[in-house]
Design a protein around this motif. Sequence first.
Motif, short mmCIF file in Angstrom:
data_model
loop_
_atom_site.label_atom_id
_atom_site.label_comp_id
_atom_site.label_asym_id
_atom_site.label_seq_id
_atom_site.Cartn_x
_atom_site.Cartn_y
_atom_site.Cartn_z
N ASP A 17 36.24 34.71 53.95
CA ASP A 17 34.99 34.86 52.91
C ASP A 17 34.26 36.01 53.19
O ASP A 17 33.70 36.63 52.37
CB ASP A 17 34.52 33.56 52.76
CG ASP A 17 35.09 32.57 52.29
OD1 ASP A 17 36.34 32.86 51.59
OD2 ASP A 17 35.02 31.15 52.45
N ILE A 20 34.58 39.21 51.45
CA ILE A 20 34.18 39.45 49.98
C ILE A 20 32.74 40.41 50.01
O ILE A 20 31.68 39.89 50.47
CB ILE A 20 33.82 38.14 49.33
CG1 ILE A 20 35.13 37.30 49.21
CG2 ILE A 20 33.26 38.35 47.93
CD1 ILE A 20 35.01 35.98 48.94
N SER A 22 31.51 41.77 47.01
CA SER A 22 30.38 41.46 45.62
C SER A 22 31.40 40.46 44.68
O SER A 22 32.60 40.46 44.79
CB SER A 22 30.23 42.85 44.81
OG SER A 22 31.21 43.47 44.25
N VAL A 23 30.62 39.83 43.84
CA VAL A 23 31.03 38.95 42.99
C VAL A 23 30.53 39.16 41.77
O VAL A 23 29.15 39.26 41.68
CB VAL A 23 31.03 37.27 43.28
CG1 VAL A 23 31.26 36.58 42.19
CG2 VAL A 23 31.68 36.84 44.57
N THR A 24 31.20 39.56 40.57
CA THR A 24 30.57 39.76 39.64
C THR A 24 31.11 38.87 38.18
O THR A 24 32.19 38.70 38.18
CB THR A 24 30.82 41.29 38.96
OG1 THR A 24 30.64 42.16 39.95
CG2 THR A 24 30.13 41.63 37.63
N ASN A 25 30.10 38.21 37.60
CA ASN A 25 30.53 37.39 36.53
C ASN A 25 30.30 38.07 35.13
O ASN A 25 29.31 38.44 34.50
CB ASN A 25 29.23 36.19 36.30
CG ASN A 25 29.72 35.15 35.65
OD1 ASN A 25 30.72 34.92 35.14
ND2 ASN A 25 28.65 34.41 35.33
N VAL A 30 35.70 36.07 36.17
CA VAL A 30 34.60 36.36 37.45
C VAL A 30 35.77 37.50 38.17
O VAL A 30 36.70 37.54 38.46
CB VAL A 30 34.39 35.06 38.29
CG1 VAL A 30 33.85 35.72 39.66
CG2 VAL A 30 33.85 34.19 37.69
N LEU A 32 36.12 39.68 41.83
CA LEU A 32 35.80 39.56 43.00
C LEU A 32 36.07 41.03 44.03
O LEU A 32 37.36 41.39 43.76
CB LEU A 32 36.57 38.60 44.10
CG LEU A 32 36.44 37.14 43.76
CD1 LEU A 32 37.29 36.18 44.27
CD2 LEU A 32 34.91 36.83 43.91
N ARG A 46 40.56 39.67 39.72
CA ARG A 46 39.90 39.03 38.72
C ARG A 46 40.44 37.50 38.58
O ARG A 46 41.48 37.43 38.61
CB ARG A 46 40.26 39.38 37.55
CG ARG A 46 39.59 40.91 37.38
CD ARG A 46 40.12 41.71 36.02
NE ARG A 46 40.20 40.78 34.81
CZ ARG A 46 40.33 41.14 33.74
NH1 ARG A 46 40.65 42.67 33.56
NH2 ARG A 46 40.68 40.66 32.58
N THR A 47 39.47 36.48 38.29
CA THR A 47 39.85 35.09 38.08
C THR A 47 40.06 34.95 36.84
O THR A 47 39.76 35.95 35.87
CB THR A 47 38.76 34.30 38.40
OG1 THR A 47 37.81 34.48 37.83
CG2 THR A 47 38.70 34.36 40.15
N TRP A 51 32.40 31.81 35.60
CA TRP A 51 31.80 31.00 36.25
C TRP A 51 30.36 30.72 35.59
O TRP A 51 29.47 31.56 35.68
CB TRP A 51 31.36 31.75 37.88
CG TRP A 51 31.13 31.01 38.82
CD1 TRP A 51 30.63 29.37 39.11
CD2 TRP A 51 30.59 31.37 40.10
NE1 TRP A 51 30.38 29.06 39.91
CE2 TRP A 51 30.19 30.19 40.93
CE3 TRP A 51 30.38 32.56 40.65
CZ2 TRP A 51 29.79 30.24 42.24
CZ3 TRP A 51 29.83 32.50 41.92
CH2 TRP A 51 29.37 31.60 42.79
#
Length: 72
Positions: A17, A20, A22-25, A30, A32, A46-47, A51
């Motif tokens: 973990d 990681i 950055s995380v962008t919504n 989402v 990563l 991409r998920t 989120w």
Amino acid sequence: MLLITCPVTRTDELVADRRIRSVTNHPTHVALAVECPSCGSVHVYRTGRRWESREAAPAAAAARPAPELARA
């Protein structure tokens, strides 16, 4: 831990973990940004879902109209 596939080396890598960056919504997903242990560069994954916050989720569910019953 995340399991990613490096697009450079085409190998599956288990990533901690802490890698990681950055995380962008986004409205539909989402994103990563993950530092790859195999090649050292940063890849974006991409998920499939957005989120949502815990406060927004019940309000969005309550705002949807109920489905109408079909008459037989």
